[in-house]
Design a protein around this motif. Structure first.
Motif, PDB file in Angstrom:
ATOM      1  N   UNK A   1       0.741  -1.081  -0.008  1.00 53.40           N
ATOM      2  CA  UNK A   1       0.024  -0.078  -0.057  1.00 53.40           C
ATOM      3  C   UNK A   1       0.774   1.301  -0.027  1.00 53.40           C
ATOM      4  N   UNK A   2       1.690   1.444   0.636  1.00 51.60           N
ATOM      5  CA  UNK A   2       2.869   2.242   0.663  1.00 51.60           C
ATOM      6  C   UNK A   2       3.494   2.524  -0.722  1.00 51.60           C
ATOM      7  N   UNK A   3       3.721   1.543  -1.523  1.00 46.95           N
ATOM      8  CA  UNK A   3       4.461   1.671  -2.693  1.00 46.95           C
ATOM      9  C   UNK A   3       3.252   2.121  -3.814  1.00 46.95           C
ATOM     10  N   UNK A   4       1.864   1.408  -3.734  1.00 49.03           N
ATOM     11  CA  UNK A   4       0.780   2.030  -4.519  1.00 49.03           C
ATOM     12  C   UNK A   4       0.708   3.397  -4.274  1.00 49.03           C
ATOM     13  N   UNK A   5       0.600   3.920  -2.995  1.00 49.80           N
ATOM     14  CA  UNK A   5       0.250   5.280  -2.748  1.00 49.80           C
ATOM     15  C   UNK A   5       1.361   5.995  -3.545  1.00 49.80           C
ATOM     16  N   UNK A   6       2.720   5.832  -3.198  1.00 53.54           N
ATOM     17  CA  UNK A   6       3.740   6.672  -4.052  1.00 53.54           C
ATOM     18  C   UNK A   6       3.648   6.553  -5.482  1.00 53.54           C
ATOM     19  N   UNK A   7       3.360   5.288  -6.189  1.00 54.32           N
ATOM     20  CA  UNK A   7       3.539   5.119  -7.521  1.00 54.32           C
ATOM     21  C   UNK A   7       2.287   5.691  -8.144  1.00 54.32           C
ATOM     22  N   UNK A   8       1.130   5.496  -7.635  1.00 56.29           N
ATOM     23  CA  UNK A   8      -0.038   6.082  -8.135  1.00 56.29           C
ATOM     24  C   UNK A   8      -0.106   7.425  -8.233  1.00 56.29           C
TER      25      UNK A   8
ATOM     26  N   UNK B   1       2.444   9.376  -7.979  1.00 56.52           N
ATOM     27  CA  UNK B   1       3.569  10.100  -8.968  1.00 56.52           C
ATOM     28  C   UNK B   1       3.206   9.981 -10.451  1.00 56.52           C
ATOM     29  N   UNK B   2       2.920   8.735 -10.834  1.00 57.01           N
ATOM     30  CA  UNK B   2       2.664   8.216 -12.199  1.00 57.01           C
ATOM     31  C   UNK B   2       0.974   8.352 -12.740  1.00 57.01           C
ATOM     32  N   UNK B   3       0.115   8.181 -11.885  1.00 59.95           N
ATOM     33  CA  UNK B   3      -1.091   7.937 -12.267  1.00 59.95           C
ATOM     34  C   UNK B   3      -1.409   6.267 -12.162  1.00 59.95           C
ATOM     35  N   UNK B   4      -2.521   5.805 -11.649  1.00 62.50           N
ATOM     36  CA  UNK B   4      -3.109   4.428 -11.537  1.00 62.50           C
ATOM     37  C   UNK B   4      -3.028   3.717 -12.707  1.00 62.50           C
ATOM     38  N   UNK B   5      -3.323   4.088 -13.847  1.00 61.98           N
ATOM     39  CA  UNK B   5      -3.345   3.251 -15.074  1.00 61.98           C
ATOM     40  C   UNK B   5      -1.892   2.884 -15.672  1.00 61.98           C
ATOM     41  N   UNK B   6      -0.855   3.701 -15.005  1.00 63.75           N
ATOM     42  CA  UNK B   6       0.479   3.679 -15.517  1.00 63.75           C
ATOM     43  C   UNK B   6       1.283   2.767 -14.561  1.00 63.75           C
ATOM     44  N   UNK B   7       0.542   2.199 -13.486  1.00 61.92           N
ATOM     45  CA  UNK B   7       1.242   1.268 -12.510  1.00 61.92           C
ATOM     46  C   UNK B   7       0.803  -0.077 -12.745  1.00 61.92           C
ATOM     47  N   UNK B   8       1.680  -0.983 -12.963  1.00 58.67           N
ATOM     48  CA  UNK B   8       0.951  -2.326 -12.949  1.00 58.67           C
ATOM     49  C   UNK B   8       1.361  -3.207 -11.496  1.00 58.67           C
ATOM     50  N   UNK B   9       0.978  -4.372 -11.573  1.00 58.40           N
ATOM     51  CA  UNK B   9       1.373  -5.205 -10.325  1.00 58.40           C
ATOM     52  C   UNK B   9       2.724  -5.453 -10.456  1.00 58.40           C
TER      53      UNK B   9
ATOM     54  N   UNK C   1       7.847  -4.525  -7.699  1.00 63.14           N
ATOM     55  CA  UNK C   1       9.451  -3.892  -7.681  1.00 63.14           C
ATOM     56  C   UNK C   1       9.672  -3.062  -6.531  1.00 63.14           C
ATOM     57  N   UNK C   2       8.672  -2.063  -6.392  1.00 62.60           N
ATOM     58  CA  UNK C   2       8.731  -1.096  -5.492  1.00 62.60           C
ATOM     59  C   UNK C   2       8.558  -1.417  -4.026  1.00 62.60           C
ATOM     60  N   UNK C   3       7.693  -2.207  -3.927  1.00 62.47           N
ATOM     61  CA  UNK C   3       7.427  -2.984  -2.526  1.00 62.47           C
ATOM     62  C   UNK C   3       8.326  -3.941  -2.107  1.00 62.47           C
TER      63      UNK C   3
ATOM     64  N   UNK D   1       0.983  21.580   0.181  1.00 56.80           N
ATOM     65  CA  UNK D   1       1.276  22.184  -1.241  1.00 56.80           C
ATOM     66  C   UNK D   1       2.800  22.515  -1.328  1.00 56.80           C
ATOM     67  N   UNK D   2       3.518  22.696  -0.277  1.00 56.63           N
ATOM     68  CA  UNK D   2       5.026  23.066  -0.297  1.00 56.63           C
ATOM     69  C   UNK D   2       5.797  21.777  -0.389  1.00 56.63           C
ATOM     70  N   UNK D   3       5.267  20.358  -0.182  1.00 57.35           N
ATOM     71  CA  UNK D   3       5.861  19.356  -0.123  1.00 57.35           C
ATOM     72  C   UNK D   3       6.481  19.160  -1.784  1.00 57.35           C
ATOM     73  N   UNK D   4       7.722  18.771  -1.814  1.00 61.21           N
ATOM     74  CA  UNK D   4       8.407  18.662  -3.185  1.00 61.21           C
ATOM     75  C   UNK D   4       7.712  17.685  -4.045  1.00 61.21           C
ATOM     76  N   UNK D   5       6.961  16.453  -3.455  1.00 69.26           N
ATOM     77  CA  UNK D   5       6.409  15.620  -4.194  1.00 69.26           C
ATOM     78  C   UNK D   5       4.960  15.733  -4.500  1.00 69.26           C
TER      79      UNK D   5
END
Length: 190
Positions: free
Chosen positions: A11-18, A20-28, A33-35, A93-97
């Motif tokens: 779930x941490x990996x999903x939150x970061x990747x979704x 940053x990249x959007x949900x459709x651009x992230x596969x299982x 790999x991220x988790x 809003x001031x967070x870099x990400x």
């Protein structure tokens, strides 16, 4: 690693990747790999990508609620509690990400094709509006103030994501101050 830890890592990996990249651009495979959780275990914990998406959004709702509660709890007066929403937005809003609201982004990306995503997003936004309404009532404001303040916060999130600056939080806070000061009964007007 036990299942609870593995689930949290996914779930941490999903939150970061979704985010940053959007949900459709992230596969299982990306989540694996991220988790660091094997694909076999990932599918045992989450039978489908849809279930990961749902759980990631529900978890983000809890995170948002905690941010909001902390901001509100740190404020002293009912008026300050209403304005704390915008102060919290400015910090976020001031967070870099910062990439905007995960709920707005998810709805835009999948709301028309994944009814469960639309349902989760609508529930999240309704909870936020209810929280603002609660704060407005506690301040003695008329019911019409709460949706106005919520719209300012929502608009600030979208504007900040698009503009890439924190100005929207400050501008929304200034507009909220005008609305609040117009709506709240004045202590000396008795």
């Amino acid at each position: 690693m036990d299942d609870r830890t593995a689930r949290e890592r996914v779930l941490d990996a999903a939150a970061r990747l979704y985010y940053r990249r959007g949900i459709q651009n992230v596969g299982m495979v990306d989540l694996r790999a991220e988790s660091g959780v094997s694909l076999k275990r990932l599918y045992r914990l989450f039978p489908s990508k849809d279930s990961v998406v749902e759980q990631a959004l529900l978890r983000q709702h809890e995170t948002w609620d905690a941010w909001l509660a902390a901001a509100i709890d740190a404020a002293d007066t009912p008026r300050d509690r209403l304005l704390a929403v915008y102060d919290m937005l400015a910090r976020w809003f001031s967070h870099d990400d910062f990439r905007g609201c995960m709920f707005i982004n998810s709805f835009g990306e999948l709301g028309s094709v994944m009814p469960r995503v639309a349902e989760i997003v609508r529930a999240h936004k309704a909870d936020f509006q209810a929280r603002v309404a609660e704060l407005a009532r506690a301040a003695g404001a008329p019911a019409g103030l709460a949706p106005q303040l919520a719209i300012l916060a929502e608009g600030a999130q979208t504007t900040a994501a698009i503009s890439g600056t924190t100005d929207a939080a400050r501008q929304a806070r200034q507009a909220a101050e005008v609305l609040i000061d117009t709506a709240l009964p004045r202590p000396d007007a008795a």
